[in-house]
Motif scaffolding. Sequence first.
Motif, PDB file in Angstrom:
ATOM      1  N   ALA A  72       6.788  20.015   1.504  1.00  0.00           N
ATOM      2  CA  ALA A  72       6.887  18.685   0.888  1.00  0.00           C
ATOM      3  C   ALA A  72       8.080  17.911   1.443  1.00  0.00           C
ATOM      4  O   ALA A  72       7.996  16.687   1.618  1.00  0.00           O
ATOM      5  N   GLN A  73       9.170  18.600   1.721  1.00  0.00           N
ATOM      6  CA  GLN A  73      10.343  17.926   2.294  1.00  0.00           C
ATOM      7  C   GLN A  73       9.988  17.259   3.621  1.00  0.00           C
ATOM      8  O   GLN A  73      10.404  16.138   3.896  1.00  0.00           O
ATOM      9  N   ASP A  74       9.201  17.945   4.432  1.00  0.00           N
ATOM     10  CA  ASP A  74       8.783  17.399   5.720  1.00  0.00           C
ATOM     11  C   ASP A  74       7.796  16.244   5.541  1.00  0.00           C
ATOM     12  O   ASP A  74       7.858  15.240   6.249  1.00  0.00           O
ATOM     13  N   LEU A  75       6.892  16.381   4.578  1.00  0.00           N
ATOM     14  CA  LEU A  75       5.846  15.376   4.388  1.00  0.00           C
ATOM     15  C   LEU A  75       6.346  14.131   3.655  1.00  0.00           C
ATOM     16  O   LEU A  75       5.632  13.125   3.592  1.00  0.00           O
ATOM     17  N   ARG A  76       7.559  14.174   3.118  1.00  0.00           N
ATOM     18  CA  ARG A  76       8.125  13.008   2.423  1.00  0.00           C
ATOM     19  C   ARG A  76       8.489  11.877   3.367  1.00  0.00           C
ATOM     20  O   ARG A  76       8.876  10.794   2.921  1.00  0.00           O
ATOM     21  N   ALA A  77       8.368  12.146   4.640  1.00  0.00           N
ATOM     22  CA  ALA A  77       8.590  11.099   5.641  1.00  0.00           C
ATOM     23  C   ALA A  77       7.410  11.128   6.592  1.00  0.00           C
ATOM     24  O   ALA A  77       6.883  12.191   6.907  1.00  0.00           O
ATOM     25  N   THR A  78       6.990   9.972   7.009  1.00  0.00           N
ATOM     26  CA  THR A  78       5.919   9.899   8.001  1.00  0.00           C
ATOM     27  C   THR A  78       6.300   8.888   9.059  1.00  0.00           C
ATOM     28  O   THR A  78       6.757   7.793   8.739  1.00  0.00           O
ATOM     29  N   PRO A  79       6.138   9.273  10.312  1.00  0.00           N
ATOM     30  CA  PRO A  79       6.460   8.331  11.385  1.00  0.00           C
ATOM     31  C   PRO A  79       5.347   7.310  11.613  1.00  0.00           C
ATOM     32  O   PRO A  79       5.520   6.362  12.355  1.00  0.00           O
ATOM     33  N   ARG A  80       4.213   7.507  10.941  1.00  0.00           N
ATOM     34  CA  ARG A  80       3.052   6.658  11.217  1.00  0.00           C
ATOM     35  C   ARG A  80       2.779   5.683  10.078  1.00  0.00           C
ATOM     36  O   ARG A  80       3.192   5.884   8.950  1.00  0.00           O
ATOM     37  N   ASN A  81       2.035   4.670  10.430  1.00  0.00           N
ATOM     38  CA  ASN A  81       1.668   3.627   9.475  1.00  0.00           C
ATOM     39  C   ASN A  81       0.169   3.339   9.570  1.00  0.00           C
ATOM     40  O   ASN A  81      -0.256   2.202   9.474  1.00  0.00           O
ATOM     41  N   ASP A  82      -0.610   4.408   9.772  1.00  0.00           N
ATOM     42  CA  ASP A  82      -2.062   4.264   9.894  1.00  0.00           C
ATOM     43  C   ASP A  82      -2.694   4.118   8.519  1.00  0.00           C
ATOM     44  O   ASP A  82      -2.180   4.637   7.528  1.00  0.00           O
ATOM     45  N   VAL A 126       0.861  -1.183   0.000  1.00  0.00           N
ATOM     46  CA  VAL A 126       0.000   0.000   0.000  1.00  0.00           C
ATOM     47  C   VAL A 126       0.895   1.230   0.000  1.00  0.00           C
ATOM     48  O   VAL A 126       1.766   1.371   0.861  1.00  0.00           O
ATOM     49  N   PRO A 127       0.719   2.142  -0.969  1.00  0.00           N
ATOM     50  CA  PRO A 127       1.564   3.338  -0.987  1.00  0.00           C
ATOM     51  C   PRO A 127       1.321   4.200   0.257  1.00  0.00           C
ATOM     52  O   PRO A 127       0.222   4.212   0.812  1.00  0.00           O
ATOM     53  N   SER A 128       2.349   4.902   0.656  1.00  0.00           N
ATOM     54  CA  SER A 128       2.223   5.775   1.819  1.00  0.00           C
ATOM     55  C   SER A 128       1.948   7.209   1.364  1.00  0.00           C
ATOM     56  O   SER A 128       2.182   7.565   0.200  1.00  0.00           O
ATOM     57  N   THR A 129       1.479   8.004   2.307  1.00  0.00           N
ATOM     58  CA  THR A 129       1.276   9.428   2.016  1.00  0.00           C
ATOM     59  C   THR A 129       2.619  10.067   1.654  1.00  0.00           C
ATOM     60  O   THR A 129       2.667  10.960   0.800  1.00  0.00           O
ATOM     61  N   ALA A 130       3.684   9.600   2.266  1.00  0.00           N
ATOM     62  CA  ALA A 130       5.017  10.098   1.925  1.00  0.00           C
ATOM     63  C   ALA A 130       5.382   9.751   0.481  1.00  0.00           C
ATOM     64  O   ALA A 130       5.985  10.563  -0.228  1.00  0.00           O
ATOM     65  N   ASP A 131       4.998   8.558   0.022  1.00  0.00           N
ATOM     66  CA  ASP A 131       5.240   8.160  -1.377  1.00  0.00           C
ATOM     67  C   ASP A 131       4.508   9.086  -2.340  1.00  0.00           C
ATOM     68  O   ASP A 131       5.038   9.449  -3.394  1.00  0.00           O
ATOM     69  N   VAL A 132       3.280   9.453  -1.983  1.00  0.00           N
ATOM     70  CA  VAL A 132       2.481  10.340  -2.836  1.00  0.00           C
ATOM     71  C   VAL A 132       3.194  11.680  -3.004  1.00  0.00           C
ATOM     72  O   VAL A 132       3.307  12.206  -4.114  1.00  0.00           O
ATOM     73  N   VAL A 133       3.692  12.231  -1.904  1.00  0.00           N
ATOM     74  CA  VAL A 133       4.408  13.509  -1.975  1.00  0.00           C
ATOM     75  C   VAL A 133       5.707  13.355  -2.759  1.00  0.00           C
ATOM     76  O   VAL A 133       6.022  14.181  -3.612  1.00  0.00           O
ATOM     77  N   ALA A 134       6.446  12.303  -2.470  1.00  0.00           N
ATOM     78  CA  ALA A 134       7.727  12.105  -3.166  1.00  0.00           C
ATOM     79  C   ALA A 134       7.530  11.983  -4.672  1.00  0.00           C
ATOM     80  O   ALA A 134       8.342  12.508  -5.449  1.00  0.00           O
TER      81      ALA A 134
END
Length: 182
Positions: free
Chosen positions: A55-65, A18-26
Amino acid sequence: MIARLMRRLAVPANDSDVPSTADVVAARAGMLGADWERLGKPFDRTILVQTLKIAQDLRATPRNDAVNGDLHFDQILAGRREPWLAVDPVLLRGDIEYDLAQILWTRLDEMNDDEILFHFETVVREAQLDRERAGKWVLYRSVDYWLCVLDNGLTTDPERCRRLVAIFAHHQPSSERDAAAR
């Protein structure tokens, strides 16, 4: 109602397919500048620069919800097994704050700017979101969507995005406002 549903749906999404929100931004952030140029610089460059920084900040997410990815009022139905059910999700994993921009822009025409901020604050509180991250997602997704809808010739949605960007480009979290006032 929608805030509580956001939180209810935020179960662990351990499927790495499942793609992550960070993947979407990247995948998309690198195209924003070129799209902005190609579309005739539809908004001030400072907004683009601010969005790329976010976007630099959102390219990583500490969560897996689990993240609905397409949550808005038109896709919430009254249910029997639960009071409210979300339909037609685009499953992502990561930051549930990702959905907040779409929740706001699908009801934007019904609200003035103060009401938009009130609804933002209500969803943040009720869904137990990270307020600063939620504001970043609203700004990032609004700029991204603005460019996409301009590219597709839509006329109403760019104005909605402009309104959200105007509010959230200058909107600071309460803790930052309180610190600045001291």
